[in-house]
Design a protein around this motif. Structure first.
Motif, PDB file in Angstrom:
ATOM      1  N   ASP A 543      53.887  43.971  62.626  1.00 41.56           N
ATOM      2  CA  ASP A 543      52.719  43.636  61.792  1.00 41.56           C
ATOM      3  C   ASP A 543      52.538  44.767  60.790  1.00 41.56           C
ATOM      4  O   ASP A 543      52.015  45.825  61.115  1.00 41.56           O
ATOM      5  CB  ASP A 543      51.478  43.471  62.668  1.00 41.56           C
ATOM      6  N   TYR A 544      52.981  44.540  59.532  1.00 39.83           N
ATOM      7  CA  TYR A 544      52.911  45.551  58.470  1.00 39.83           C
ATOM      8  C   TYR A 544      51.933  45.063  57.401  1.00 39.83           C
ATOM      9  O   TYR A 544      51.994  43.889  56.989  1.00 39.83           O
ATOM     10  CB  TYR A 544      54.279  45.780  57.823  1.00 39.83           C
ATOM     11  N   SER A 545      51.035  45.946  56.954  1.00 38.13           N
ATOM     12  CA  SER A 545      50.035  45.536  55.973  1.00 38.13           C
ATOM     13  C   SER A 545      49.745  46.655  54.982  1.00 38.13           C
ATOM     14  O   SER A 545      49.882  47.844  55.289  1.00 38.13           O
ATOM     15  CB  SER A 545      48.728  45.110  56.655  1.00 38.13           C
ATOM     16  N   SER A 547      46.545  47.570  52.249  1.00 41.00           N
ATOM     17  CA  SER A 547      45.177  47.193  51.875  1.00 41.00           C
ATOM     18  C   SER A 547      44.639  48.147  50.835  1.00 41.00           C
ATOM     19  O   SER A 547      44.996  49.341  50.790  1.00 41.00           O
ATOM     20  CB  SER A 547      44.250  47.217  53.102  1.00 41.00           C
ATOM     21  N   THR A 560      44.256  42.430  51.183  1.00 37.67           N
ATOM     22  CA  THR A 560      45.303  42.883  52.105  1.00 37.67           C
ATOM     23  C   THR A 560      46.497  41.955  51.999  1.00 37.67           C
ATOM     24  O   THR A 560      46.343  40.722  51.984  1.00 37.67           O
ATOM     25  CB  THR A 560      44.799  42.904  53.549  1.00 37.67           C
ATOM     26  N   THR A 562      50.085  41.180  54.081  1.00 37.67           N
ATOM     27  CA  THR A 562      50.612  41.411  55.428  1.00 37.67           C
ATOM     28  C   THR A 562      51.892  40.616  55.645  1.00 37.67           C
ATOM     29  O   THR A 562      52.050  39.506  55.114  1.00 37.67           O
ATOM     30  CB  THR A 562      49.567  40.995  56.484  1.00 37.67           C
ATOM     31  N   LYS A 564      54.038  39.469  59.153  1.00 35.82           N
ATOM     32  CA  LYS A 564      54.151  39.471  60.597  1.00 35.82           C
ATOM     33  C   LYS A 564      55.474  38.823  60.989  1.00 35.82           C
ATOM     34  O   LYS A 564      55.857  37.786  60.423  1.00 35.82           O
ATOM     35  CB  LYS A 564      52.990  38.715  61.256  1.00 35.82           C
ATOM     36  N   GLN A 589      51.348  36.866  54.943  1.00 32.41           N
ATOM     37  CA  GLN A 589      49.923  36.560  54.973  1.00 32.41           C
ATOM     38  C   GLN A 589      49.195  37.356  53.889  1.00 32.41           C
ATOM     39  O   GLN A 589      49.682  38.415  53.449  1.00 32.41           O
ATOM     40  CB  GLN A 589      49.312  36.909  56.337  1.00 32.41           C
ATOM     41  N   SER A 622      47.853  32.181  55.595  1.00 32.43           N
ATOM     42  CA  SER A 622      49.018  32.497  56.410  1.00 32.43           C
ATOM     43  C   SER A 622      50.000  31.344  56.280  1.00 32.43           C
ATOM     44  O   SER A 622      49.643  30.176  56.518  1.00 32.43           O
ATOM     45  CB  SER A 622      48.623  32.684  57.883  1.00 32.43           C
ATOM     46  N   ASP A 660      41.947  37.557  61.515  1.00 25.98           N
ATOM     47  CA  ASP A 660      43.149  37.036  60.864  1.00 25.98           C
ATOM     48  C   ASP A 660      44.065  36.311  61.848  1.00 25.98           C
ATOM     49  O   ASP A 660      45.247  36.102  61.550  1.00 25.98           O
ATOM     50  CB  ASP A 660      43.918  38.157  60.153  1.00 25.98           C
TER      51      ASP A 660
END
Length: 915
Positions: A543-545, A547, A560, A562, A564, A589, A622, A660
Motif C-alpha cells: 500500500d503506497y500513497s 498525499s 491522495t 494510492t 494497492k 486508487q 478505486s 478508503d
C-alpha cells in the motif's frame, strides 16, 4: 553571659541532636510512608560562642547559619509564666493535651474547609490533618537547623542537670517535641520526658506519658505510646515503644488499624512487633486479627516488609463458595527471591473438584518485564453444577448423561501463561503473549484465584519483535490461537507476519509505504463441519500513497494517490484442478478529503457558547479488478471455499464515511466510486472550553455498482441489492454533556429504502457525580433477520427458514449511595428479541474508612449447556455473593468485585478513587 543559661542550651542541643536512628522515622516505616523533608536554601548570620582557651571569658564569632532569620519568641524568664507557648507559625487551635496520636490530628468533616473536603476520601467522616507550620524553619532538616526551646520555667541543678517544666516545646527544623517536663543530665547524657509527650515529624506523630532517651546511643523508650501515620491513615497503640541503638524499634502489646479514631472495627494485635530498619523487615509474635473485638485469625509468628521492600510470607487468603465448585479456598505464599524477581505459590482446595496448585514467577531486568503463570488440578472430581440436567433430553432427543454434564471428571486440568514486554524506552521492542489451557471449559469451570490471565474466546499465542528506524518501522510477529468456544472457528496461524512501514514528510507532502508479508497456516485440515479443506498459503500486500496534506485554521484539503497490490502463493494441496495457486491483484486508487470550519458566538441559557459548523466531503475512487480467482478454489461440499484469511466486512457507522476500504484485513481491495458527505455541529462553552453538544449526519453516494465482495463472485455481487444501491444508509452521531454529571450518546443508521427503518443503533445515558453516584441506561438494536439451513424439517421442500436474529437489548445498572455509607447496587439486562432476562442483580454495599462490605443477589442465564439442550430449555443460575474487605489488610470474596466491574460502567473508576 550567664553560665547556667549557656549550659542549658548545650544540654538541649545535645538532647535534640539527630540520633543514628530517628525514633519517628522508624515508627513511620510501620505504614510504609517514607519521610523526605525539604531543605532550606537561605542562610542568615548568627553568633557562635564557646569558652576561651585560657578559661577566662568567652570567644565569640559571627557565622552563617542555614535558613532565614528566625523570629524569636517571647523570652521566658525563670519562674515566669510565658503567655505565648506556641512555636511561631503553629496552628492557633491546639488540641487538648493527653490525647492519643490519632485524636490529636483528627478533623471531622463538619469542621473541614471546602478544600480539605475535596481532598479527603469521600467515604470517610473525617481526615488526619497535620497542623500547619508557616515559620521559616518548618521544612528544614534538623541537621541543618538551630534549636528553639520554650518552657514556663527552667532550672539548672548541681551544674550538670537542666530541668524544663511547664509546656516544654523543643523545635529543630521539621522535628518537634512537647512534654510537661524535661530533665537533661549532662554527666550521663540521659534525658527524661514526662507528661503528655508528643514527638512529631512530617507525616508521623507519636504520643506517650513518659520517655527516656540516651542522647549518645539513640536508645529511647516511650511508655503508653500511640502512633499515627497521616497519609496511610494508620494508627495504633503500644504499652511500650523502644528504639534500640541498632536501628530497631520494638513495640510491646501493640495494635495496628486504619479505622477512624475510637472505631476499632478491625485491628491487628500482637504481643511484640519488631521493626528492623537495617534489613527493612518486621516481625510479629502472637498476632491476631480482631473484627468487632472478636479474634478471627491467629498466627504465632509473622514476618512482613517495611516500606516498599518485599518480604516472603503468606498473603491474605481468597475464600468463596459457588454452585459449580463448592467451597473454594486459596492461600498464596509470596517468595521474595531477589530484588528483581519473585514468585507466588498458591495452594488451592475446591471441595467439588479437588486440590489445585497455582504459581506465578516475575522477573524484571533493564530491558524486559516477564511473568510466567501455571496452574494444575489433578483428576478433576467433576464439580457440582448442572446435576439436575442428568436424565433430561438433549436437542437430538437423547438422554443427558453424567458424562455430558461432568465431561472432565477424572481428567487433569492445567493452564500456562507467559507474558513478556521487552525494549523499554529503546528503539527495539518485543512482546510475548502465550496462553494455553487443557480444555475449552477451563475458565468457565475453574477461573483463577491468584493469576491475572485473560480469558477471552480465543487464547493468544504470539511473539513479536520490532525496530523503529528514523522513517521506517519493522515488525516481525508469529501468532496462533486456541479457541475456547465450541461454536467459533479457530483463526489462522500467522507464521510469520512481517510488516515494514515507511513514512516521509516533505513540508505538506507525505509519502507512506506499507509492506506486509504473511504465511497463513492452520492446525486443522478441514473446516469445523468437515465439508471443505482449509486453504493455506502466503500473502503479500503493498500500500503506497502520496498525499498533499494542507491545513489552515478555517479548513483542510488532502488529495491522495494510492496503489494497492495483493499477491497470493497458495498451497496446492486440496485446490480444485482449475484453481490458480498464484494470484496477483493491483489496483490504483485516488481520494480527495476536504473540510471547512465555521464558527459563531452566541449565548444559550445565559452562558456564552461558540457554535461550529463543519462540512466535510470525501471523494474516493478505486479501480475494479476481478477477485473471482479467490472463490471456489477447493474441493468439497461446504459453502466456504474461498480465500479469506483474516478479512471481514466493517459494520456501517458515521466513521465509515471517510475510510478508503469497506473491509478489515487485506484479502480484498474493494472497487469504489463514491462521494461521502458529512455535517457536524458543536456547541462549546466559552467559559470552560467544554463541548456541551455535538451532532453529526452523513451519507455515501455511489456512482458505480460494487463488484468486489467478501463472499460473492463479481457476477453474484452485482445481483446483490446492497452492492447496487445508489446510496448508503444515513448515519448519525449525537453526544451531549448535560450539566456537570450527565452524558448522552447516540449512534444510529437508518435505511430510506426500508420504510425509513432503523437498521442499527445504540444509545446510552450515564450519570456520575463527585460522590460517585452511578447510573447507566443503554439500549442496543441491530436488524439481523436471515435464513438458516433447516434440512427441510417441516416437509415443505424449503431447506431454509427465515429466523429473527435481531439484537434488541436494554441494560440498566446503578450504584447509588443512600445514607451513612450505605449504597444500593443493581443491574437489569433484558433481551427483547426472545423476551428473557440475561442478567439481574441487586444488593447493598457499606463503605467506610476502614472496611467495606457487599452482599449481592444475582440471577443469570446459564449457557453451560448451550450446545446440549434447546435455548428455551436453558435455566438460570442463582447465587448470593458476599464480600468483606479490611482496608489496607485484605478481603474475602473478590468475586463480587469482578461481577460489578463487568456489569456496571464506571465501577472501575469509582474503585480507583475510593481506595
Amino acid at each position: 553571659m550567664d553560665h547556667r543559661n549557656s549550659l542549658l542550651k548545650q544540654h538541649i542541643r545535645q538532647a535534640l541532636r539527630p540520633s543514628r536512628s530517628s525514633l519517628l522515622l522508624a515508627v513511620g516505616l510501620l505504614a510504609a510512608q517514607p519521610i523526605t523533608p525539604l531543605q532550606a536554601a537561605d542562610t542568615h548570620p548568627e553568633w557562635s560562642c564557646h569558652p576561651a582557651a585560657d578559661g577566662k571569658g568567652w570567644s565569640c564569632q559571627e557565622m552563617q547559619a542555614p535558613g532565614p532569620v528566625y523570629q524569636r519568641p517571647q523570652h521566658a524568664t525563670r519562674h515566669t509564666k510565658v503567655t505565648n507557648n506556641a512555636v511561631a507559625g503553629a496552628a492557633a487551635a491546639v488540641p487538648a493535651r493527653g490525647l492519643k496520636a490519632a485524636n490529636v490530628d483528627w478533623v471531622p468533616v463538619e469542621r473541614m474547609t471546602p478544600e480539605q473536603r475535596a481532598a479527603m476520601n469521600p467515604v470517610c467522616c473525617g481526615d488526619y490533618i497535620e497542623p500547619e507550620r508557616t515559620d521559616a524553619e518548618a521544612d528544614m532538616n534538623p541537621n541543618d537547623a538551630p534549636l528553639r526551646a520554650t518552657a514556663d520555667s527552667s532550672e539548672v541543678l548541681q551544674e550538670t542537670t537542666a530541668v524544663l517544666t511547664g509546656n516544654v516545646k523543643l523545635t529543630q527544623g521539621y522535628r518537634q517535641l512537647e512534654a510537661d517536663k524535661a530533665t537533661l543530665d549532662q554527666a550521663t547524657d540521659h534525658a527524661e520526658l514526662e507528661g503528655n509527650i508528643r514527638l512529631r515529624e512530617p507525616g508521623v506523630l507519636v504520643t506517650g506519658t513518659r520517655a527516656e532517651m540516651d542522647m549518645n546511643s539513640g536508645h529511647a523508650v516511650v511508655e503508653d505510646a500511640s502512633y499515627l501515620v497521616h497519609e496511610a491513615q494508620a494508627r495504633g497503640d503500644a504499652t511500650k515503644l523502644e528504639n534500640l541503638p541498632e536501628k530497631v524499634v520494638v513495640l510491646d502489646n501493640s495494635t495496628f488499624t486504619r479505622c477512624e479514631p475510637d472505631s476499632n472495627t478491625w485491628f491487628l494485635q500482637g504481643s511484640e512487633i519488631k521493626l528492623d530498619s537495617n534489613t527493612n523487615q518486621g516481625t510479629g509474635k502472637h498476632v491476631r486479627v480482631n473484627i468487632k473485638g472478636v479474634p478471627v485469625f491467629y498466627t504465632p509468628y509473622i514476618r512482613f516488609p517495611l516500606g516498599s521492600e518485599r518480604q516472603s510470607g503468606f498473603l491474605f487468603p481468597s475464600i468463596s463458595s459457588t454452585d459449580s465448585d463448592g467451597f473454594d479456598i486459596a492461600t498464596p505464599y509470596y517468595l521474595n527471591l531477589a530484588p528483581n524477581y519473585d514468585a507466588t505459590i498458591t495452594p488451592r482446595h475446591i471441595s467439588d473438584r479437588g486440590a489445585m496448585l497455582e504459581t506465578e514467577f516475575r522477573h524484571l531486568s533493564e530491558s524486559f518485564e516477564t511473568s510466567v503463570s501455571m496452574a494444575f488440578l489433578g483428576s478433576d472430581d467433576g464439580g457440582g453444577d448442572d446435576d439436575d440436567q442428568i436424565g433430561k433430553l438433549d436437542t437430538d432427543g437423547n438422554l443427558i448423561t453424567e458424562d455430558d454434564v461432568q465431561r472432565y471428571k477424572g481428567e487433569d486440568r492445567w493452564l500456562l501463561n507467559i507474558d513478556q514486554i521487552g525494549g523499554l524506552d529503546k528503539r527495539w521492542n518485543s512482546r510475548i503473549d502465550y496462553t494455553t489451557v487443557s480444555d475449552i471449559d477451563y475458565f468457565r469451570d475453574l477461573d483463577t484465584a491468584s493469576l491475572e490471565v485473560n480469558s477471552a474466546t480465543h487464547l493468544e499465542k504470539s511473539a513479536e519483535f520490532g525496530y523503529r528506524f528514523t522513517n521506517w518501522n519493522l515488525t516481525v510477529k508469529a501468532e496462533e490461537f486456541q479457541t475456547i468456544s465450541e461454536n467459533t472457528e479457530t483463526p489462522y496461524k500467522q507464521l510469520p507476519r512481517i510488516n515494514l512501514d515507511g513514512n516521509y514528510r516533505f513540508g505538506d507532502w507525505v509519502v507512506e509505504m506499507e509492506n506486509e508479508y504473511v504465511d497463513f497456516d492452520h492446525r486443522d485440515d478441514f473446516w469445523r463441519d468437515g465439508s471443505s479443506p482449509r486453504i493455506t498459503g502466503e500473502r503479500a500486500f503493498l500500500d503506497y500513497s502520496l498525499s498533499w496534506d494542507k491545513r489552515w485554521i478555517w479548513g483542510f484539503v488532502k488529495p491522495t494517490a494510492t496503489v494497492k497490490s495483493l499477491h497470493y502463493n497458495l498451497d496446492s494441496d486440496g485446490l480444485n484442478a482449475g484453481a490458480e495457486d498464484s494470484v496477483s491483484i493491483t489496483v490504483p486508487q485516488g481520494s480527495l478529503d476536504m473540510g471547512l470550519f465555521f464558527e459563531r458566538e452566541g449565548s444559550l441559557f445565559g452562558n456564552g457558547y461558540v457554535q461550529t459548523f463543519e462540512p466535510r466531503l470525501f471523494y474516493f475512487y478505486s479501480d475494479y479488478e476481478s477477485h473471482d480467482e479467490l472463490f471456489d478454489v477447493t474441493n468439497g461440499s461446504g459453502s466456504r471455499a474461498d480465500v479469506d484469511f483474516d478479512t471481514s466486512e466493517l459494520t456501517f457507522s458515521y466513521s465509515q464515511l471517510f475510510r478508503d476500504s469497506r473491509f478489515s484485513g487485506n484479502d480484498r481491495i474493494g472497487d469504489d466510486n463514491r462521494l461521502s458527505v458529512g455535517l457536524t455541529t458543536r456547541f462549546i462553552e466559552t467559559s470552560t472550553g467544554i463541548e456541551r453538544f455535538s451532532a453529526s449526519l452523513g451519507q455515501i453516494y455511489y456512482y458505480d455498482d460494487r463488484a468486489v465482495d467478501l463472499t460473492l463472485t463479481s457476477e453474484q455481487a452485482l445481483l446483490n441489492a446492497d452492492n447496487t444501491a445508489n446510496d448508503s444508509e444515513i448515519a448519525a452521531q449525537l453526544a451531549a454533556r448535560i450539566g456537570d454529571h450527565w452524558t448522552l450518546s447516540t449512534d444510529l443508521a437508518w435505511d430510506e429504502d426500508e420504510n425509513d427503518k432503523v437498521s442499527r443503533g445504540s444509545s446510552s445515558l450515564r450519570y456520575m457525580d463527585d460522590d460517585y453516584r452511578i447510573f447507566n441506561l443503554t439500549y442496543r438494536f441491530s436488524r439481523r433477520a436471515g435464513k438458516v439451513d433447516t434440512n427441510d424439517i417441516d416437509g415443505d421442500g424449503d431447506t431454509s427458514e427465515l429466523i429473527n436474529n435481531d439484537v434488541d437489548q436494554a441494560d440498566l445498572s446503578f450504584i447509588w449511595p443512600i445514607a451513612g455509607g450505605w449504597s444500593l447496587v443493581g443491574r437489569g439486562y433484558h433481551d427483547f428479541t426472545f423476551q428473557r432476562e440475561l442478567e439481574s442483580m441487586a444488593g447493598v454495599e457499606y463503605n467506610s474508612c476502614c472496611y467495606r462490605m457487599r452482599v449481592v443477589a444475582r440471577r443469570w442465564l446459564d449457557n453451560d449447556l448451550a450446545n446440549v439442550i434447546d435455548d428455551e430449555e436453558l435455566e438460570y443460575d442463582k447465587g448470593i455473593f458476599f464480600e468483606f474487605q479490611l482496608k489496607g489488610l485484605g478481603g474475602i470474596g473478590s468475586t463480587v468485585s469482578g461481577i460489578l466491574s463487568d456489569g456496571i460502567y464506571g465501577y472501575d473508576r469509582r474503585e480507583e478513587n475510593q481506595k
